[in-house]
Design a protein around this motif. Sequence first.
Motif, PDB file in Angstrom:
ATOM      1  N   VAL A  32      26.894  -7.355  72.573  1.00 55.53           N
ATOM      2  CA  VAL A  32      28.011  -6.808  72.065  1.00 55.53           C
ATOM      3  C   VAL A  32      27.519  -7.361  70.897  1.00 55.53           C
ATOM      4  CG1 VAL A  32      30.734  -7.875  72.000  1.00 55.53           C
ATOM      5  CG2 VAL A  32      29.558  -7.900  74.140  1.00 55.53           C
ATOM      6  N   ARG A  33      27.696  -6.207  69.934  1.00 56.17           N
ATOM      7  CA  ARG A  33      27.952  -6.239  68.306  1.00 56.17           C
ATOM      8  C   ARG A  33      28.755  -7.024  67.673  1.00 56.17           C
ATOM      9  NH1 ARG A  33      23.844  -5.963  64.311  1.00 56.17           N
ATOM     10  NH2 ARG A  33      25.037  -6.458  62.570  1.00 56.17           N
ATOM     11  N   ARG A  34      28.124  -8.343  66.957  1.00 53.48           N
ATOM     12  CA  ARG A  34      28.842  -9.949  66.493  1.00 53.48           C
ATOM     13  C   ARG A  34      28.665  -8.653  64.529  1.00 53.48           C
ATOM     14  NH1 ARG A  34      31.773 -11.858  71.016  1.00 53.48           N
ATOM     15  NH2 ARG A  34      30.542 -11.726  72.862  1.00 53.48           N
ATOM     16  N   ASP A  35      30.415  -9.250  64.210  1.00 51.89           N
ATOM     17  CA  ASP A  35      30.114  -9.320  62.658  1.00 51.89           C
ATOM     18  C   ASP A  35      31.224 -10.175  62.365  1.00 51.89           C
ATOM     19  OD1 ASP A  35      27.601  -7.166  61.578  1.00 51.89           O
ATOM     20  OD2 ASP A  35      28.687  -6.207  63.536  1.00 51.89           O
ATOM     21  N   PHE A  36      31.117 -11.346  61.634  1.00 47.00           N
ATOM     22  CA  PHE A  36      32.394 -11.902  61.184  1.00 47.00           C
ATOM     23  C   PHE A  36      31.834 -13.461  60.902  1.00 47.00           C
ATOM     24  CE2 PHE A  36      32.025 -15.478  64.836  1.00 47.00           C
ATOM     25  CZ  PHE A  36      31.118 -15.445  65.641  1.00 47.00           C
ATOM     26  N   ARG A  37      32.618 -14.284  60.031  1.00 51.97           N
ATOM     27  CA  ARG A  37      31.597 -15.443  60.137  1.00 51.97           C
ATOM     28  C   ARG A  37      32.589 -16.954  60.965  1.00 51.97           C
ATOM     29  NH1 ARG A  37      30.156 -15.747  54.883  1.00 51.97           N
ATOM     30  NH2 ARG A  37      29.653 -13.870  53.854  1.00 51.97           N
ATOM     31  N   MET A  38      31.881 -17.708  61.296  1.00 49.51           N
ATOM     32  CA  MET A  38      32.175 -18.558  61.896  1.00 49.51           C
ATOM     33  C   MET A  38      33.066 -19.575  61.146  1.00 49.51           C
ATOM     34  SD  MET A  38      31.909 -19.419  65.120  1.00 49.51           S
ATOM     35  CE  MET A  38      30.420 -18.912  66.303  1.00 49.51           C
ATOM     36  N   PRO A  39      34.648 -19.904  61.123  1.00 51.42           N
ATOM     37  CA  PRO A  39      34.755 -20.712  60.664  1.00 51.42           C
ATOM     38  C   PRO A  39      34.732 -22.031  61.056  1.00 51.42           C
ATOM     39  CG  PRO A  39      36.462 -19.819  62.612  1.00 51.42           C
ATOM     40  CD  PRO A  39      34.678 -18.943  62.753  1.00 51.42           C
ATOM     41  N   CYS A  40      34.568 -23.075  62.118  1.00 54.12           N
ATOM     42  CA  CYS A  40      33.597 -24.287  62.326  1.00 54.12           C
ATOM     43  C   CYS A  40      32.804 -24.447  61.811  1.00 54.12           C
ATOM     44  CB  CYS A  40      34.028 -24.593  63.929  1.00 54.12           C
ATOM     45  SG  CYS A  40      32.957 -23.654  64.953  1.00 54.12           S
ATOM     46  N   MET A  41      32.042 -23.234  60.979  1.00 55.53           N
ATOM     47  CA  MET A  41      30.774 -23.810  61.100  1.00 55.53           C
ATOM     48  C   MET A  41      30.970 -23.038  59.020  1.00 55.53           C
ATOM     49  SD  MET A  41      28.112 -25.433  62.792  1.00 55.53           S
ATOM     50  CE  MET A  41      29.095 -25.262  64.762  1.00 55.53           C
ATOM     51  N   THR A  88      20.049 -29.868  77.711  1.00 53.78           N
ATOM     52  CA  THR A  88      20.929 -31.316  77.263  1.00 53.78           C
ATOM     53  C   THR A  88      19.992 -33.136  77.652  1.00 53.78           C
ATOM     54  OG1 THR A  88      23.367 -32.255  76.793  1.00 53.78           O
ATOM     55  CG2 THR A  88      22.432 -31.624  78.517  1.00 53.78           C
ATOM     56  N   THR A  89      20.770 -33.964  77.485  1.00 50.11           N
ATOM     57  CA  THR A  89      20.416 -34.889  78.425  1.00 50.11           C
ATOM     58  C   THR A  89      21.738 -35.658  79.333  1.00 50.11           C
ATOM     59  OG1 THR A  89      21.549 -36.437  76.809  1.00 50.11           O
ATOM     60  CG2 THR A  89      18.607 -35.620  76.727  1.00 50.11           C
ATOM     61  N   PRO A  90      21.067 -36.422  79.664  1.00 53.92           N
ATOM     62  CA  PRO A  90      21.962 -36.324  81.540  1.00 53.92           C
ATOM     63  C   PRO A  90      22.696 -37.013  80.919  1.00 53.92           C
ATOM     64  CG  PRO A  90      19.796 -38.019  81.787  1.00 53.92           C
ATOM     65  CD  PRO A  90      19.490 -36.787  80.459  1.00 53.92           C
ATOM     66  N   GLY A  91      24.061 -36.543  81.466  1.00 54.40           N
ATOM     67  CA  GLY A  91      25.540 -37.699  81.025  1.00 54.40           C
ATOM     68  C   GLY A  91      26.322 -36.633  80.028  1.00 54.40           C
ATOM     69  N   ARG A  92      25.279 -36.166  79.097  1.00 56.15           N
ATOM     70  CA  ARG A  92      25.644 -35.093  77.993  1.00 56.15           C
ATOM     71  C   ARG A  92      26.081 -33.780  78.047  1.00 56.15           C
ATOM     72  NH1 ARG A  92      23.556 -34.842  71.965  1.00 56.15           N
ATOM     73  NH2 ARG A  92      25.557 -33.087  71.652  1.00 56.15           N
ATOM     74  N   GLN A  93      27.656 -33.179  78.609  1.00 51.34           N
ATOM     75  CA  GLN A  93      27.310 -31.932  78.888  1.00 51.34           C
ATOM     76  C   GLN A  93      29.473 -31.514  78.646  1.00 51.34           C
ATOM     77  OE1 GLN A  93      25.733 -29.724  80.761  1.00 51.34           O
ATOM     78  NE2 GLN A  93      24.229 -31.376  81.866  1.00 51.34           N
ATOM     79  N   GLY A  94      29.322 -30.406  78.056  1.00 52.45           N
ATOM     80  CA  GLY A  94      30.042 -30.228  77.550  1.00 52.45           C
ATOM     81  C   GLY A  94      30.305 -29.984  76.432  1.00 52.45           C
ATOM     82  N   VAL A  95      30.796 -28.515  76.015  1.00 47.71           N
ATOM     83  CA  VAL A  95      31.228 -28.220  74.113  1.00 47.71           C
ATOM     84  C   VAL A  95      31.676 -29.172  73.284  1.00 47.71           C
ATOM     85  CG1 VAL A  95      30.926 -25.571  75.424  1.00 47.71           C
ATOM     86  CG2 VAL A  95      33.134 -26.357  74.453  1.00 47.71           C
ATOM     87  N   THR A  96      30.875 -28.929  72.044  1.00 48.64           N
ATOM     88  CA  THR A  96      31.368 -29.372  70.988  1.00 48.64           C
ATOM     89  C   THR A  96      32.382 -28.751  70.136  1.00 48.64           C
ATOM     90  OG1 THR A  96      29.829 -29.926  70.146  1.00 48.64           O
ATOM     91  CG2 THR A  96      30.036 -31.839  71.170  1.00 48.64           C
ATOM     92  N   THR A  97      31.953 -27.354  69.905  1.00 49.69           N
ATOM     93  CA  THR A  97      33.201 -26.673  68.758  1.00 49.69           C
ATOM     94  C   THR A  97      32.939 -25.149  69.427  1.00 49.69           C
ATOM     95  OG1 THR A  97      30.829 -25.688  68.348  1.00 49.69           O
ATOM     96  CG2 THR A  97      31.031 -27.232  67.207  1.00 49.69           C
ATOM     97  N   GLN A  98      33.618 -24.612  68.970  1.00 54.44           N
ATOM     98  CA  GLN A  98      34.563 -23.070  69.475  1.00 54.44           C
ATOM     99  C   GLN A  98      33.363 -22.626  69.224  1.00 54.44           C
ATOM    100  OE1 GLN A  98      37.064 -21.954  67.173  1.00 54.44           O
ATOM    101  NE2 GLN A  98      38.798 -21.259  68.845  1.00 54.44           N
ATOM    102  N   SER A  99      32.124 -22.378  68.349  1.00 57.40           N
ATOM    103  CA  SER A  99      31.640 -21.324  68.150  1.00 57.40           C
ATOM    104  C   SER A  99      30.678 -20.483  69.576  1.00 57.40           C
ATOM    105  CB  SER A  99      30.558 -21.841  67.661  1.00 57.40           C
ATOM    106  OG  SER A  99      29.681 -23.483  67.792  1.00 57.40           O
ATOM    107  N   ALA A 100      30.186 -20.834  71.214  1.00 61.89           N
ATOM    108  CA  ALA A 100      29.562 -20.636  71.325  1.00 61.89           C
ATOM    109  C   ALA A 100      30.854 -20.114  72.147  1.00 61.89           C
ATOM    110  CB  ALA A 100      28.973 -21.384  72.419  1.00 61.89           C
ATOM    111  N   SER A 101      31.919 -19.953  72.319  1.00 58.30           N
ATOM    112  CA  SER A 101      33.084 -18.739  72.976  1.00 58.30           C
ATOM    113  C   SER A 101      33.208 -17.643  71.625  1.00 58.30           C
ATOM    114  CB  SER A 101      34.262 -19.332  72.896  1.00 58.30           C
ATOM    115  OG  SER A 101      34.854 -20.245  72.169  1.00 58.30           O
ATOM    116  N   LEU A 102      33.154 -18.210  70.177  1.00 54.14           N
ATOM    117  CA  LEU A 102      33.259 -16.357  69.390  1.00 54.14           C
ATOM    118  C   LEU A 102      31.605 -15.852  69.942  1.00 54.14           C
ATOM    119  CD1 LEU A 102      34.797 -19.171  66.293  1.00 54.14           C
ATOM    120  CD2 LEU A 102      36.353 -17.316  68.454  1.00 54.14           C
TER     121      LEU A 102
END
Length: 224
Positions: free
Chosen positions: A49-58, A207-221
């Motif tokens: 998918v072609r992406r052209d945008f600015r990343m709000p959380c970055m 990642t390292t053991p026990g550290r799962q889960g995203v912290t920002t919205q960036s991957a979904s965008l």
Amino acid sequence: MLSLPLPAHRKALRRRFSTDRYVALPGLLSSAGLATLATEARRLEADGVRRDFRMPCMADSPRHMTTLGGQRIAPMSPVIASLYEDRGLMRLLSSLLGEAVVAVHDPVERHVLNVMHRPGDTHGAHTDDYPLALVLFLESPPSPADGGQLEFHPARGDLAALDAPGARRAHHRPGDGYLLRSDRTPHRVTPLTRPGVRRTVLNFAYTTPGRQGVTTQSASLLYD
Ligand SMILES: O=C(O)CCC(=O)C(=O)O
Ligand SMILES: [Fe+2]
């Protein structure tokens, strides 16, 4: 598929990684591995998918590229899905980090495809959700002057550091890899400067053991 550094060299690589938060892994892909993955990437790119945008959380940094998220890659490319969990590769990463490294559970972020193919294409400043990014180069501009260089700051965590003294640039060739401490190291990819050059990478997140889960919205965008 891989041409892993010999155990005798790993101590020096670990030292470099712990000092610089980055270590180059030139020729990490065997020539057969590079050929196989480049073919896979060409096929996958058709669904990108072609992406052209600015990343709000970055800090509104730009994204101009074609991407495909891991949730789309896995069913289409068993080769990439199994390389991601390669035992020898994960042992190498654990030895470079100096602690246990495990796969990311999130099917979107664990392995992604990023293709820069137009002048101006860039992956703007950010940090990643997970501690480790292993980037594998399938295509890369021939010269650093063509753009597509990794920029990072080995000693700061803020995005503005990329324009400050101490920021570093690295050029890579097809078949090369690098490992980055990507959650605390600001990084970006410089814009392509001319028509006809392409830069295609697979980014494997760990990642390292026990550290799962995203912290920002960036991957979904960028990948949904
Ligand atoms: O393409 C690169 O070298 C970096 C990719 C990256 O930072 C990312 O996918 O999060
Ligand atoms: Fe990143």
